[in-house]
Design an enzyme around this catalytic site. Structure first.
Site, PDB file in Angstrom:
ATOM      1  N   ASP A 153       0.774  -1.165  -0.038  1.00  0.00           N
ATOM      2  CA  ASP A 153      -0.074   0.067   0.184  1.00  0.00           C
ATOM      3  C   ASP A 153       0.819   1.304   0.003  1.00  0.00           C
ATOM      4  O   ASP A 153       2.230   1.281   0.211  1.00  0.00           O
ATOM      5  CB  ASP A 153      -0.980   0.128   1.205  1.00  0.00           C
ATOM      6  CG  ASP A 153      -0.478  -0.467   2.625  1.00  0.00           C
ATOM      7  OD1 ASP A 153       0.926  -0.504   2.655  1.00  0.00           O
ATOM      8  OD2 ASP A 153      -0.889  -0.850   3.468  1.00  0.00           O
ATOM      9  N   ASN A 207      -7.758  -3.343  14.334  1.00  0.00           N
ATOM     10  CA  ASN A 207      -9.006  -3.695  13.740  1.00  0.00           C
ATOM     11  C   ASN A 207      -9.208  -4.747  12.914  1.00  0.00           C
ATOM     12  O   ASN A 207     -10.081  -5.027  12.088  1.00  0.00           O
ATOM     13  CB  ASN A 207      -9.727  -2.314  13.226  1.00  0.00           C
ATOM     14  CG  ASN A 207      -9.219  -1.818  11.736  1.00  0.00           C
ATOM     15  OD1 ASN A 207      -8.216  -2.371  11.525  1.00  0.00           O
ATOM     16  ND2 ASN A 207      -9.640  -0.786  11.494  1.00  0.00           N
ATOM     17  N   HIS A 226      -7.359  -5.205  10.027  1.00  0.00           N
ATOM     18  CA  HIS A 226      -7.181  -4.875   8.669  1.00  0.00           C
ATOM     19  C   HIS A 226      -5.635  -5.237   8.135  1.00  0.00           C
ATOM     20  O   HIS A 226      -5.112  -5.620   8.914  1.00  0.00           O
ATOM     21  CB  HIS A 226      -7.219  -3.215   8.324  1.00  0.00           C
ATOM     22  CG  HIS A 226      -5.917  -2.531   8.769  1.00  0.00           C
ATOM     23  ND1 HIS A 226      -6.156  -1.290   9.388  1.00  0.00           N
ATOM     24  CD2 HIS A 226      -4.589  -2.546   8.624  1.00  0.00           C
ATOM     25  CE1 HIS A 226      -5.017  -0.871   9.705  1.00  0.00           C
ATOM     26  NE2 HIS A 226      -4.055  -1.411   9.244  1.00  0.00           N
ATOM     27  N   GLU A 244      -9.814  -2.121   4.846  1.00  0.00           N
ATOM     28  CA  GLU A 244     -10.562  -1.813   6.304  1.00  0.00           C
ATOM     29  C   GLU A 244     -11.685  -2.632   6.607  1.00  0.00           C
ATOM     30  O   GLU A 244     -12.090  -3.181   5.584  1.00  0.00           O
ATOM     31  CB  GLU A 244     -10.885  -0.319   6.500  1.00  0.00           C
ATOM     32  CG  GLU A 244      -9.662   0.515   6.307  1.00  0.00           C
ATOM     33  CD  GLU A 244      -9.005   1.071   7.695  1.00  0.00           C
ATOM     34  OE1 GLU A 244      -8.980  -0.184   8.492  1.00  0.00           O
ATOM     35  OE2 GLU A 244      -8.351   1.867   7.867  1.00  0.00           O
TER      36      GLU A 244
END
Ligand code: GLP
Length: 246
Positions: free
Chosen positions: A69, A138, A140, A145
């Site tokens: 990313d 979380n 990801h 996400e």
């Protein structure tokens, strides 16, 4: 297809064992294609790969890399760009030619075209042999996400407030206002296409996400759970990150 769980002890053990996996792949297969990640978690692995290159002659001259990313609208030379992270932690200290390292361009004129070119380049290189991943608290992976589909491809995404906060705790950005709100990310489908996936997690803060990813249902609430049905996926965990998994 069960995810292999490898509990390594300390964070340093995770780094050594992950680097050893990469070395075992590329030593007999010098043209290997690696998927790489940024973040605090893989830093020790990169340091160990640099050591293996320097002291033990591990060569990267024919290796090709793809990074997960990049922040959208952050120039490559920005001190928090993922291109800069990779140059500083790994690329500049090994013998890989720059044109064999692929990091999405956060300044590209057209996000969709940049993402399509990235996917096409992976295909042209024969696919990724091993993709190294971290995990967000979380759940990801890369910047996929919660809510991301299991077959998602490389695209422009919005970051959650939780991820913006996690990346502005002083390790990277100091102020949440400075963190880009969007990023280009390889999709979950892009990652799952890799022949092997190696997810690293260290520290107690990652234990809930690791447990949810390994032992919870496979769904978009926890993007890393999509790895459960990958044909060759291993989680390398320190004792703390593994502390609540079954
Ligand atoms: C970041 C990155 C991910 C990374 C994750 C965890 O936002 N985009 O690729 O795996 O969050 O980062 P860290 O290793 O710093 O905890």
């Amino acid at each position: 297809m069960t995810v292999q769980r490898v509990v390594c002890g300390t964070q340093a053990d995770v780094a050594r064992r992950a680097a050893a996996q990469i070395a075992e792949l590329i030593a007999p297969n010098p043209r290997a294609v690696l998927g790489l990640a940024t973040g605090s978690t893989p830093e020790g692995t990169y340091a160990e790969l640099v050591r293996l290159h320097r002291d033990e002659g591990l060569r990267f001259a024919q290796v090709t890399t793809f990074n997960l990313d990049e922040y959208w609208r952050l120039p490559a030379q920005h001190e928090q760009s993922y291109r800069r992270f990779m140059e500083e932690r790994l690329f500049s200290a090994i013998d890989i030619p720059q044109d064999q390292t692929h990091v999405l361009d956060g300044m590209a004129a057209d996000a969709a075209a940049e993402c399509a070119a990235f996917e096409a380049k992976i295909t042209e290189c024969g696919g990724v042999d091993l993709w190294l991943l971290g995990i967000g608290s979380n759940g990801h992976i890369a910047f996929n996400e919660p809510g991301s589909a299991g077959d998602s491809r490389t695209r422009l995404v919005d970051l959650t407030p939780e991820t913006i906060a996690a990346n502005s705790d002083g390790r990277f950005f100091d102020d949440p206002a400075d963190v880009p709100r969007q990023a280009l990310t390889a999709g979950i489908g892009t990652i799952r296409d890799a022949r092997r996936v190696l997810l690293l997690a260290t520290g107690a803060g990652k234990a809930p996400a690791v447990t949810r990813a390994l032992d919870g249902p496979i769904d978009a609430d926890c993007p890393a759970s999509w790895l459960q049905d990958h044909r060759d996926c291993a989680f390398y965990l320190d004792t703390e990150a593994a502390s609540t998994a079954r």
